[in-house]
Design a protein around this motif. Structure first.
Motif, PDB file in Angstrom:
ATOM      1  N   UNK A  38       0.827  -1.212   0.000  1.00 51.08           N
ATOM      2  CA  UNK A  38       0.000   0.000   0.000  1.00 51.08           C
ATOM      3  C   UNK A  38       0.863   1.265   0.000  1.00 51.08           C
ATOM      4  N   UNK A  39       2.046   1.193   0.627  1.00 51.63           N
ATOM      5  CA  UNK A  39       2.952   2.340   0.606  1.00 51.63           C
ATOM      6  C   UNK A  39       3.480   2.581  -0.804  1.00 51.63           C
ATOM      7  N   UNK A  40       3.776   1.507  -1.535  1.00 48.67           N
ATOM      8  CA  UNK A  40       4.229   1.648  -2.920  1.00 48.67           C
ATOM      9  C   UNK A  40       3.144   2.260  -3.796  1.00 48.67           C
ATOM     10  N   UNK A  41       1.920   1.780  -3.630  1.00 47.44           N
ATOM     11  CA  UNK A  41       0.800   2.342  -4.390  1.00 47.44           C
ATOM     12  C   UNK A  41       0.625   3.818  -4.054  1.00 47.44           C
ATOM     13  N   UNK A  42       0.764   4.143  -2.773  1.00 45.22           N
ATOM     14  CA  UNK A  42       0.590   5.534  -2.339  1.00 45.22           C
ATOM     15  C   UNK A  42       1.610   6.458  -2.984  1.00 45.22           C
ATOM     16  N   UNK A  43       2.828   5.982  -3.206  1.00 40.05           N
ATOM     17  CA  UNK A  43       3.834   6.840  -3.817  1.00 40.05           C
ATOM     18  C   UNK A  43       3.403   7.294  -5.210  1.00 40.05           C
ATOM     19  N   UNK A  44       3.018   6.348  -6.048  1.00 45.56           N
ATOM     20  CA  UNK A  44       2.627   6.705  -7.413  1.00 45.56           C
ATOM     21  C   UNK A  44       1.313   7.484  -7.430  1.00 45.56           C
ATOM     22  N   UNK A  45       0.405   7.124  -6.528  1.00 46.05           N
ATOM     23  CA  UNK A  45      -0.873   7.843  -6.471  1.00 46.05           C
ATOM     24  C   UNK A  45      -0.664   9.287  -6.033  1.00 46.05           C
ATOM     25  N   UNK A  46       0.176   9.495  -5.034  1.00 46.74           N
ATOM     26  CA  UNK A  46       0.395  10.850  -4.529  1.00 46.74           C
ATOM     27  C   UNK A  46       1.260  11.676  -5.465  1.00 46.74           C
ATOM     28  N   UNK A  47       2.343  11.087  -5.966  1.00 47.97           N
ATOM     29  CA  UNK A  47       3.309  11.844  -6.755  1.00 47.97           C
ATOM     30  C   UNK A  47       2.791  12.173  -8.152  1.00 47.97           C
ATOM     31  N   UNK A  48       2.078  11.234  -8.797  1.00 51.32           N
ATOM     32  CA  UNK A  48       1.698  11.415 -10.193  1.00 51.32           C
ATOM     33  C   UNK A  48       0.201  11.627 -10.416  1.00 51.32           C
ATOM     34  N   UNK A  49      -0.645  11.097  -9.521  1.00 53.57           N
ATOM     35  CA  UNK A  49      -2.090  11.171  -9.760  1.00 53.57           C
ATOM     36  C   UNK A  49      -2.761  12.249  -8.920  1.00 53.57           C
ATOM     37  N   UNK A  50      -2.392  12.344  -7.657  1.00 48.91           N
ATOM     38  CA  UNK A  50      -3.040  13.285  -6.751  1.00 48.91           C
ATOM     39  C   UNK A  50      -3.062  14.721  -7.264  1.00 48.91           C
ATOM     40  N   UNK A  51      -1.968  15.240  -7.853  1.00 52.60           N
ATOM     41  CA  UNK A  51      -2.016  16.631  -8.337  1.00 52.60           C
ATOM     42  C   UNK A  51      -3.077  16.864  -9.405  1.00 52.60           C
ATOM     43  N   UNK A  52      -3.197  15.925 -10.335  1.00 55.13           N
ATOM     44  CA  UNK A  52      -4.220  16.063 -11.370  1.00 55.13           C
ATOM     45  C   UNK A  52      -5.605  15.893 -10.761  1.00 55.13           C
ATOM     46  N   UNK A  53      -5.726  14.974  -9.791  1.00 55.58           N
ATOM     47  CA  UNK A  53      -7.009  14.800  -9.109  1.00 55.58           C
ATOM     48  C   UNK A  53      -7.430  16.050  -8.366  1.00 55.58           C
ATOM     49  N   UNK A 121      -8.241   4.404  -7.945  1.00 61.84           N
ATOM     50  CA  UNK A 121      -8.378   5.826  -8.243  1.00 61.84           C
ATOM     51  C   UNK A 121      -9.686   6.109  -8.976  1.00 61.84           C
ATOM     52  N   UNK A 122     -10.147   5.159  -9.797  1.00 60.38           N
ATOM     53  CA  UNK A 122     -11.456   5.331 -10.442  1.00 60.38           C
ATOM     54  C   UNK A 122     -12.558   5.490  -9.399  1.00 60.38           C
ATOM     55  N   UNK A 123     -12.522   4.619  -8.381  1.00 65.21           N
ATOM     56  CA  UNK A 123     -13.513   4.709  -7.308  1.00 65.21           C
ATOM     57  C   UNK A 123     -13.329   5.995  -6.517  1.00 65.21           C
ATOM     58  N   UNK A 124     -12.069   6.330  -6.190  1.00 68.31           N
ATOM     59  CA  UNK A 124     -11.805   7.510  -5.370  1.00 68.31           C
ATOM     60  C   UNK A 124     -12.090   8.810  -6.105  1.00 68.31           C
ATOM     61  N   UNK A 125     -12.208   8.754  -7.429  1.00 64.00           N
ATOM     62  CA  UNK A 125     -12.564   9.943  -8.197  1.00 64.00           C
ATOM     63  C   UNK A 125     -14.074  10.058  -8.371  1.00 64.00           C
TER      64      UNK A 125
END
Length: 480
Positions: A38-53, A121-125
Motif C-alpha cells: 500500500x505504501x508503494x501504491x501511495x507513492x505513485x498515487x500521490x506523486x503522479x495522480x493526486x495533483x491532477x485529481x 483511483x477510479x472509485x476515489x474519483x
C-alpha cells in the motif's frame, strides 16, 4: 445529510471489521508486506495522480455544468492507465535489481499495484465526486458497497486460497474493479454532455501544468516524510517487527482517517462551492470557514484516540497485536500533523498558488529523514522513533505554510487563543485518562470495549461543549 452520516458510520464499522479480520488472519510478516504494498501504491498515487485529481476537484463543478466533465474524465482515465503501467514497470525493475522487500512477482505487481492504481483511483474519483455534486444517496450506497465487497472478497481469498498479503490486497482490488463500472454508470446517468468539446488550448494545458507540478513535488516529499521511511524500517528491523508497528500505526491512521473522511464529506463540498462562487467575500472566507470547523474536530478526535490508545489494540486487532498500544499513541501525533497540513494546504489550492507548497514539504521531509537517521545510527533508536520524527516534521511544515502563506492573507484569521485552550484542555484530559486506564486490570476484549465506550461518552460531552466550533456557528447561534 442523515443518509451521508449513516453511510459514514457504516464505513467506520466496515473499517473496524477490516482491521480486525486482517490482523486476525495475517501474521505480522504478511501484514508488513501489505503495508509495503500500500505504501508503494501511495507513492505513485500521490506523486503522479493526486495533483491532477486536485485539479479535477477544483474544476469539477464548472465542467459538470457546461458538459465537459465526461470527456475530461476520460482523458484523466487514460493518464491513470499510463501511471499504472509506469508503476508496474518500476517495481519489476527494482525487483530485478534486488531491491524488493515486498517479494512480489511481476504478475502480482501488475495485478496488485497496477490494479490498485486503476480501479482504486477510479472509485476515489467518481464516488467522492457524487458527494461534491450533492448526490449524497448515490455516494453513500456506492461507497459502502465498495468497502463491503472488497472486505468480503479479501476474506474469501484468504480463507480459500491462503492467508497472505497477495490474497488480501487482491480482494480489495477485485472489489474496486467490480464497483468501478457501476460508479461510472451512476455518475453519468442522465448526463448531458456538450456536443463539441475542443481540445484543451495551450493556455489550458499551461494552467493544468502550472497547478499540478508543484503539488506533485510537494506530495512526493510528503510521501517520503510520512510513508517512505517504512521501507527503511522493514529492512533494518525485519518484516515481523515492522508488521507489529504497522498494525499499531494503522489503528491510529484508520480512526483519524475515518473521522477526517466524515468531516470532509460535510465541509469540502461547501468549501469548493465557495471557492468557485462569484461572490468575492464568499471566496475570501472559504478557507477560514473550513479550517475553523476542521481543526477543533481534529483536536477532539486525536485526543480521544490518545486516551484510548492502550485499549484499542485489544478491541480492534487480533491476539498477536494486543501489545502495540505505544505505536497507536505515537501514530496519533503523526496523523494529527498530517491532518493539519491537509487543512493548511487547501489555502494554496484555493488561490491556485501551489508552488508555495514545495519549500515547506521539502524542509519537513528533510528534517524528519535526517532526525530519524541520526536517531537510528548514533543512538540505536528503535522502530518507535519513526512516528516521532514524522510528527516533528509535520510541525515544521505547518509552521512554514503559515509563515509563507496564511500569515499574509487577512482573510485567514482564526481564533488562535481559543484553539490553543482547546488543545491544552483536551490533551491534558487525554493524558489523565490514559494514566487512569493504565491502573485498571483490563484483560479481555469485552472489558477493553466497555472502557473505550466510557471514554467515548466523556469525549461526547467535550464535543457538546465545543458544538459551536464544530458546527461553524458563533455563540449567538448565527452561521460563522
Amino acid at each position: 445529510m442523515l443518509v451521508t452520516l449513516l453511510g459514514r458510520l457504516a464505513q467506520f464499522a466496515i473499517m473496524f471489521l477490516s482491521v480486525k479480520l486482517m490482523t486476525s488472519m495475517l501474521v505480522p510478516t504478511q501484514l508488513g508486506r501489505v503495508a509495503l504494498i500500500t505504501t508503494s501504491v501511495a507513492f505513485f498515487a500521490m506523486f503522479l495522480v493526486n495533483p491532477v485529481g486536485m485539479f479535477v476537484n477544483r474544476r469539477l463543478h464548472a465542467w459538470f455544468a457546461d458538459g465537459r466533465c465526461r470527456t475530461y474524465l476520460h482523458w484523466y482515465s487514460l493518464y491513470i492507465l499510463l501511471v499504472a503501467c509506469l508503476a508496474t514497470l518500476s517495481l519489476v525493475g527494482l525487483s530485478m535489481a534486488g531491491l524488493d522487500l515486498m517479494g512480489l512477482s511481476w504478475a502480482w505487481s501488475l495485478a496488485l499495484v497496477g490494479g490498485s492504481l486503476v480501479f482504486g483511483i477510479a472509485i476515489q474519483t467518481l464516488v467522492p465526486s457524487l458527494n461534491m455534486l450533492g448526490r449524497g444517496l448515490s455516494f453513500t450506497v456506492l461507497n459502502v458497497s465498495t468497502l463491503a465487497t472488497s472486505l468480503l472478497l479479501s476474506y474469501v481469498f484468504c480463507t480459500w486460497i491462503g492467508a497472505s498479503a497477495e490474497q488480501w490486497v487482491a480482494g480489495t482490488v477485485a472489489g474496486q474493479a467490480l464497483l468501478a463500472g457501476l460508479a461510472y454508470w451512476v455518475f453519468f446517468k442522465n448526463y448531458r454532455a456538450a456536443q463539441w468539446i475542443p481540445y484543451p488550448s495551450a493556455s489550458q494545458r499551461y494552467r493544468l501544468l502550472h497547478f499540478c507540478w508543484p503539488i506533485s513535488i510537494a506530495v512526493g516529499l510528503q510521501w517520503a516524510h510520512m510513508q517512505g521511511y517504512r521501507f527503511v524500517l522493514a529492512d533494518r528491523f525485519g518484516l515481523e517487527e515492522f508488521g507489529l508497528f504497522a498494525a499499531g500505526y494503522s489503528v491510529a491512521a484508520a480512526f483519524l482517517s475515518a473521522g477526517e473522511t466524515i468531516l470532509t464529506t460535510w465541509f469540502q463540498p461547501r468549501f469548493y462551492r465557495s471557492v468557485n462562487s462569484e461572490n468575492p467575500s464568499e471566496r475570501n472566507a472559504a478557507w477560514a470557514a473550513y479550517a475553523a470547523r476542521m481543526i477543533p474536530a481534529a483536536l477532539l478526535g486525536c485526543s480521544a484516540l490518545i486516551a484510548t490508545s492502550s485499549l484499542l489494540p485489544r478491541v480492534m486487532l487480533g491476539p498477536q497485536y494486543h501489545e502495540v498500544g505505544n505505536y497507536v499513541l505515537l501514530g496519533c501525533f503523526a496523523e494529527f500533523g498530517r491532518m493539519v497540513i491537509g487543512i493548511y494546504v487547501l489555502h494554496s489550492h484555493q488561490h491556485m498558488s501551489t508552488r508555495s507548497l514545495i519549500l515547506p514539504n521539502a524542509l519537513g521531509a528533510v528534517a524528519a529523514a535526517f532526525g530519524l537517521t541520526c536517531a537510528i545510527v548514533f543512538f540505536d533508536a528503535g522502530i518507535a522513533a519513526a512516528p516521532v520524527f514524522a510528527a516533528c516534521g509535520c510541525i515544521l511544515v505547518a509552521l512554514m505554510l503559515w509563515w509563507t502563506g496564511l500569515r499574509l492573507d487577512k482573510h485567514t484569521h482564526l481564533d488562535g487563543g481559543r484553539l490553543t485552550a482547546q488543545a491544552l484542555g483536551l490533551f491534558a484530559a487525554a493524558v489523565v485518562v490514559l494514566q487512569l486506564l493504565a491502573k485498571l486490570p483490563v484483560k479481555t476484549t469485552l472489558e477493553a470495549l466497555l472502557a473505550s465506550l466510557l471514554v467515548f461518552m466523556v469525549w461526547m460531552a467535550f464535543a457538546f461543549f465545543m458544538r459551536h466550533d464544530l458546527l461553524g456557528r458563533s455563540q449567538n447561534g448565527k452561521n460563522g
